[in-house]
Design an enzyme around this catalytic site. Structure first.
Site, PDB file in Angstrom:
ATOM      1  N   SER A   1       0.326  -0.799  -0.414  1.00  0.00           N
ATOM      2  CA  SER A   1       0.387  -0.080   0.217  1.00  0.00           C
ATOM      3  C   SER A   1       0.487   1.443   0.673  1.00  0.00           C
ATOM      4  CB  SER A   1      -0.456  -0.411   1.213  1.00  0.00           C
ATOM      5  OG  SER A   1      -1.376  -1.086   1.637  1.00  0.00           O
TER       6      SER A   1
HETATM    7  N1  SAH Z   1      -1.301  -4.831   3.930  1.00  0.00           N
HETATM    8  C1  SAH Z   1      -0.106  -5.365   3.357  1.00  0.00           C
HETATM    9  C2  SAH Z   1      -0.251  -4.698   1.446  1.00  0.00           C
HETATM   10  C3  SAH Z   1      -2.055  -6.374   0.973  1.00  0.00           C
HETATM   11  S1  SAH Z   1      -2.367  -5.455  -0.361  1.00  0.00           S
HETATM   12  C4  SAH Z   1       1.290  -4.204   3.063  1.00  0.00           C
HETATM   13  O1  SAH Z   1       1.488  -3.904   3.647  1.00  0.00           O
HETATM   14  O2  SAH Z   1       2.745  -5.013   2.317  1.00  0.00           O
HETATM   15  C5  SAH Z   1      -3.713  -7.096  -0.381  1.00  0.00           C
HETATM   16  C6  SAH Z   1      -3.042  -8.926   0.034  1.00  0.00           C
HETATM   17  O3  SAH Z   1      -4.600  -8.929   0.303  1.00  0.00           O
HETATM   18  C7  SAH Z   1      -2.686  -9.225  -0.782  1.00  0.00           C
HETATM   19  O4  SAH Z   1      -1.937  -9.932  -0.568  1.00  0.00           O
HETATM   20  C8  SAH Z   1      -3.979 -10.763  -0.545  1.00  0.00           C
HETATM   21  O5  SAH Z   1      -2.771 -12.046  -0.834  1.00  0.00           O
HETATM   22  C9  SAH Z   1      -4.388 -10.764   0.478  1.00  0.00           C
HETATM   23  N2  SAH Z   1      -5.771 -10.999   0.451  1.00  0.00           N
HETATM   24  C10 SAH Z   1      -6.976 -10.794  -1.085  1.00  0.00           C
HETATM   25  N3  SAH Z   1      -7.707 -11.809   0.489  1.00  0.00           N
HETATM   26  C11 SAH Z   1      -7.352 -12.305   1.539  1.00  0.00           C
HETATM   27  C12 SAH Z   1      -8.284 -13.026   2.252  1.00  0.00           C
HETATM   28  N4  SAH Z   1      -9.933 -13.530   1.664  1.00  0.00           N
HETATM   29  N5  SAH Z   1      -7.623 -13.673   3.433  1.00  0.00           N
HETATM   30  C13 SAH Z   1      -6.395 -12.892   3.592  1.00  0.00           C
HETATM   31  N6  SAH Z   1      -5.461 -12.395   2.746  1.00  0.00           N
HETATM   32  C14 SAH Z   1      -6.113 -11.786   1.143  1.00  0.00           C
END
Ligand code: SAH
Length: 222
Positions: free
Chosen positions: A70
């Protein structure tokens, strides 16, 4: 590219980090504990390959598995809205690069972070170990069901967008607890929402428009 115009030289690291913190402040990240956590956790450790050069810019960047780390100011504003206390047990849904979890780990007692991609969990764990952040537990799981074994949580942060706040996450929030999450259709502008659980119900506050990757059901293929 040796011999290039010196004006093209990358800025020295200290200067880049100063600009990074300035960008956070100018976009509304004012909480001193959040700012000092973001000063201590080096975003450069979480961005690999081609985009490593841009780790100190206030923009989201691609990571493995087609996901994104992000935008730092959004990480700061979400962390600030979560109002984490030193004794808190926090759940993050969407480990991604691990950057957000690392920041939370400096503010909370214990952080659980889950991602549907095993590879992201594995790579984030390696960084947590290298940085000696040992109050984070990273797990491969579908975070839309929360983490029933460790519930309830004082704080929950979701970093992928659902159409509505997932019921299991609302249920796993302690009374007095706070959850911050993006809500809306994945291909449109979403809203960042702050949910506070009272003794008898939930209070919803809309914070700002954001854009996150979607919360997807089930585990990923890698
Ligand atoms: N917080 C992260 C950015 C997240 S991007 C950072 O600091 O880098 C969003 C993430 O959510 C992705 O890695 C994706 O794989 C995950 N995601 C999407 N759906 C999900 C679910 N149902 N359960 C767990 N993770 C999920």
């Amino acid at each position: 590219m040796t011999g290039a115009d010196p004006a093209d030289d990358p800025l020295p690291m200290a200067e880049r980090k100063m600009r990074f913190l300035y960008a956070l402040r100018s976009r509304g990240v004012t909480d001193s504990r959040v700012l000092s956590a973001m000063e201590r956790i080096d975003r450069g450790a979480f961005v690999k390959g081609l985009f490593a050069e841009r780790a100190y810019e206030d923009m989201p960047l691609p990571i493995a598995c087609g996901q994104t780390i992000s935008q730092p100011s959004v990480v700061g504003l979400m962390t600030q809205a979560l109002d984490v206390q030193p004794r808190d047990k926090v759940l993050e849904v969407g480990t991604g690069s691990g950057y957000q979890a690392a920041i939370l780990s400096l503010l909370a007692r214990r952080v659980y972070t889950v991602d549907r991609h095993r590879r992201l969990v594995r790579e984030a764990e390696e960084i947590f170990r290298a940085l000696d952040l040992n109050n984070i537990t990273a797990l491969a799981a579908d975070g839309s069901f929360g983490l029933p074994d460790q519930a309830p949580f004082d704080r929950i942060l979701v970093t992928a967008a659902a159409e509505d706040p997932p019921g299991p996450l609302l249920a796993q929030l302690k009374p007095g607890g706070i959850m911050v999450l993006p809500v809306g259709q994945s291909d449109a502008v979403q809203s960042l929402i702050k949910v506070t659980r009272g003794e008898t119900g939930y209070d919803y506050e809309e914070l700002r428009p954001v854009r996150f990757v979607p919360l997807v059901e089930g585990l990923g293929s890698e």
